[in-house]
Design an enzyme around this catalytic site. Structure first.
Site, PDB file in Angstrom:
ATOM      1  N   HIS A 147       0.835  -1.204   0.000  1.00 56.87           N
ATOM      2  CA  HIS A 147       0.000   0.000   0.000  1.00 56.87           C
ATOM      3  C   HIS A 147       0.869   1.253   0.000  1.00 56.87           C
ATOM      4  CE1 HIS A 147      -3.016   2.839   2.015  1.00 56.87           C
ATOM      5  NE2 HIS A 147      -3.397   2.648   0.773  1.00 56.87           N
ATOM      6  N   GLU A 159       3.065   0.433   3.169  1.00 56.99           N
ATOM      7  CA  GLU A 159       2.617  -0.631   4.067  1.00 56.99           C
ATOM      8  C   GLU A 159       2.688  -1.964   3.317  1.00 56.99           C
ATOM      9  OE1 GLU A 159      -0.534   1.718   6.930  1.00 56.99           O
ATOM     10  OE2 GLU A 159      -1.262   1.059   4.987  1.00 56.99           O
TER      11      GLU A 159
HETATM   12  N1  LIG Z   1      -5.095   7.782  -5.362  1.00 58.06           N
HETATM   13  C1  LIG Z   1      -4.745   7.541  -4.094  1.00 58.06           C
HETATM   14  O1  LIG Z   1      -4.630   8.445  -3.257  1.00 58.06           O
HETATM   15  C2  LIG Z   1      -4.422   6.132  -3.663  1.00 58.06           C
HETATM   16  C3  LIG Z   1      -3.588   5.916  -2.554  1.00 58.06           C
HETATM   17  C4  LIG Z   1      -3.273   4.597  -2.187  1.00 58.06           C
HETATM   18  C5  LIG Z   1      -3.800   3.532  -2.892  1.00 58.06           C
HETATM   19  N2  LIG Z   1      -4.632   3.787  -3.961  1.00 58.06           N
HETATM   20  C6  LIG Z   1      -5.160   2.629  -4.683  1.00 58.06           C
HETATM   21  O2  LIG Z   1      -4.436   2.484  -5.903  1.00 58.06           O
HETATM   22  C7  LIG Z   1      -5.282   1.935  -6.907  1.00 58.06           C
HETATM   23  C8  LIG Z   1      -5.294   2.841  -8.121  1.00 58.06           C
HETATM   24  O3  LIG Z   1      -5.734   4.126  -7.740  1.00 58.06           O
HETATM   25  P1  LIG Z   1      -5.478   5.417  -8.656  1.00 58.06           P
HETATM   26  O4  LIG Z   1      -5.789   6.590  -7.811  1.00 58.06           O
HETATM   27  O5  LIG Z   1      -4.155   5.312  -9.347  1.00 58.06           O
HETATM   28  O6  LIG Z   1      -6.644   5.232  -9.736  1.00 58.06           O
HETATM   29  P2  LIG Z   1      -6.752   5.862 -11.217  1.00 58.06           P
HETATM   30  O7  LIG Z   1      -8.201   5.919 -11.497  1.00 58.06           O
HETATM   31  O8  LIG Z   1      -5.922   7.099 -11.327  1.00 58.06           O
HETATM   32  O9  LIG Z   1      -6.065   4.748 -12.152  1.00 58.06           O
HETATM   33  C9  LIG Z   1      -6.593   3.469 -12.328  1.00 58.06           C
HETATM   34  C10 LIG Z   1      -6.097   2.938 -13.660  1.00 58.06           C
HETATM   35  O10 LIG Z   1      -6.497   1.573 -13.768  1.00 58.06           O
HETATM   36  C11 LIG Z   1      -6.801   1.347 -15.135  1.00 58.06           C
HETATM   37  N3  LIG Z   1      -7.588   0.137 -15.257  1.00 58.06           N
HETATM   38  C12 LIG Z   1      -8.900  -0.059 -14.981  1.00 58.06           C
HETATM   39  N4  LIG Z   1      -9.251  -1.325 -15.250  1.00 58.06           N
HETATM   40  C13 LIG Z   1      -8.147  -1.956 -15.698  1.00 58.06           C
HETATM   41  C14 LIG Z   1      -7.877  -3.262 -16.153  1.00 58.06           C
HETATM   42  N5  LIG Z   1      -8.824  -4.204 -16.181  1.00 58.06           N
HETATM   43  N6  LIG Z   1      -6.609  -3.554 -16.559  1.00 58.06           N
HETATM   44  C15 LIG Z   1      -5.635  -2.632 -16.539  1.00 58.06           C
HETATM   45  N7  LIG Z   1      -5.841  -1.345 -16.125  1.00 58.06           N
HETATM   46  C16 LIG Z   1      -7.076  -1.025 -15.714  1.00 58.06           C
HETATM   47  C17 LIG Z   1      -7.529   2.611 -15.560  1.00 58.06           C
HETATM   48  O11 LIG Z   1      -7.578   2.743 -16.975  1.00 58.06           O
HETATM   49  C18 LIG Z   1      -6.679   3.680 -14.877  1.00 58.06           C
HETATM   50  O12 LIG Z   1      -5.619   4.109 -15.720  1.00 58.06           O
HETATM   51  C19 LIG Z   1      -6.665   1.756  -6.249  1.00 58.06           C
HETATM   52  O13 LIG Z   1      -6.778   0.454  -5.758  1.00 58.06           O
HETATM   53  C20 LIG Z   1      -6.613   2.764  -5.111  1.00 58.06           C
HETATM   54  O14 LIG Z   1      -7.477   2.424  -4.039  1.00 58.06           O
HETATM   55  C21 LIG Z   1      -4.942   5.055  -4.378  1.00 58.06           C
END
Ligand SMILES: NC(=O)c1ccc[n+]([C@@H]2O[C@H](COP(=O)([O-])OP(=O)(O)OC[C@H]3O[C@@H](n4cnc5c(N)ncnc54)[C@H](O)[C@@H]3O)[C@@H](O)[C@H]2O)c1
Length: 293
Positions: A147, A159
């Site tokens: 994480h 994490e």
């Molecule tokens: N943004 C934050 O603050 C944060 C912090 C910690 C963890 N996270 C976690 O990280 C992960 C991603 O978050 P994010 O903010 O980068 O989201 P985001 O929406 O910016 O990016 C997600 C990406 O996943 C892609 N995607 C969707 N379905 C897919 C598939 N089947 N195959 C390949 N790619 C696919 C999308 O096209 C997009 O580019 C989530 O699980 C989120 O909970 C986010």
């Protein structure tokens, strides 16, 4: 920034799936640490956008004198992009960072684990239990949570979350990856919110309830925490920045998982989200709420 290509570095490979905010940042860190890195999304075009995010982030670093043009070129050259999950095959590590949707994640993990029987696979989920996602992988002993915090390039903590069934070797491998990319890893149990968010969510919920009870103004609540506890940002400003909807979603998920009253969202939070008052990104949050009172 680490030197790419020195003796202990320049080996190993990482596939990052999901080229959004987190995936692009994680790919940058891996490339900087000398891993051959492939950034995969639903199409070649969306994956290429992820690489552009890295280029834009690093261009800002150049402007601020933090990195050189040649370091940028080296990092970008180490990141391949792809719209095909099969390009994760044979990677030493696969890091899943797709949208926060358990079904999408399970599908991606199912496919990638069937292609990559020797990879260590990690998920960057914030709120889906690692144990739930482990049901989608073919070799759960080689799977765990990793994480990162946003923005991953700047936030020093990661994490590391072994699930029931994660082997000790996998945890050790994830610790090694985290330290090679220059982060501080902490090993945390697979519990709602892991460690940081399990402390943060009840705290934010309590502050919203206290604000609703009229304990102090939004400004004074934030000032008190900033000056009295030395936090860089007061809790209501932090909520406005995170997005009230994002916090509501996370704390509801933790509540559903645990029935722990500390995660139960306060009524005002729900009302503000229903009204579309999501914080800085939409229609203002707590500081604007107060202007009305
Ligand atoms: N943004 C934050 O603050 C944060 C912090 C910690 C963890 N996270 C976690 O990280 C992960 C991603 O978050 P994010 O903010 O980068 O989201 P985001 O929406 O910016 O990016 C997600 C990406 O996943 C892609 N995607 C969707 N379905 C897919 C598939 N089947 N195959 C390949 N790619 C696919 C999308 O096209 C997009 O580019 C989530 O699980 C989120 O909970 C986010």
């Amino acid at each position: 920034m680490s030197d790419v290509g020195e003796s202990s570095e320049g080996s190993g490979s990482v596939a990052v799936i999901g080229a959004g905010t987190m995936g692009a940042g994680i790919a940058q860190l891996c490339a900087e640490a000398g891993y051959r890195t492939v950034l995969i999304d639903t199409s070649a075009e969306t994956a290429a956008l992820g690489r552009e995010r890295v280029a834009a982030f690093m261009a800002e670093g150049v402007r601020r004198g933090k990195v050189t043009e040649s370091e940028v070129a080296r990092t970008l050259a180490a990141i391949e992009t792809s719209g095909d999950l099969r390009d994760a095959r044979d990677a030493e590590f696969v890091i899943e960072a797709v949208v926060e949707n358990a079904d999408v994640k399970l599908e991606v993990l199912r496919e990638v684990s069937s292609l990559s029987p020797t990879s260590v696979i990690a998920t960057n989920t914030s709120a889906v239990p690692i144990a739930t996602l482990a049901t989608g992988v073919e070799y759960p002993e080689r799977f765990g949570g990793l994480h990162f915090f946003n923005p991953p390039q700047l936030m020093k903590l990661v994490e590391i979350v072994p699930a029931i069934g994660t082997s000790a070797d996998t945890t050790t491998s994830l610790q090694a990856l985290v330290s090679r990319i220059g982060k501080k890893g902490v090993v945390v149990r697979d519990r709602p919110g892991f460690l940081v968010n399990s402390l943060l969510m009840p705290y934010l919920n309590q502050v919203v309830a206290e604000f609703d009870d009229g304990l102090a103004t939004a400004e004074d609540l934030d000032t008190a925490v900033e000056l009295g506890l030395g936090h860089p940002m007061g809790p209501l400003k932090l909520l406005d920045l995170i997005g009230l909807d994002v916090h509501l979603h996370a704390t509801e998920a933790a509540y559903r998982e645990s029935y722990d009253i500390r995660f139960a969202p306060p009524a005002l939070l729900r009302r503000m989200v229903s009204a579309g008052r999501l914080g800085d990104k939409a229609r203002g949050g707590f500081h604007r709420e107060e202007e009305k009172i």
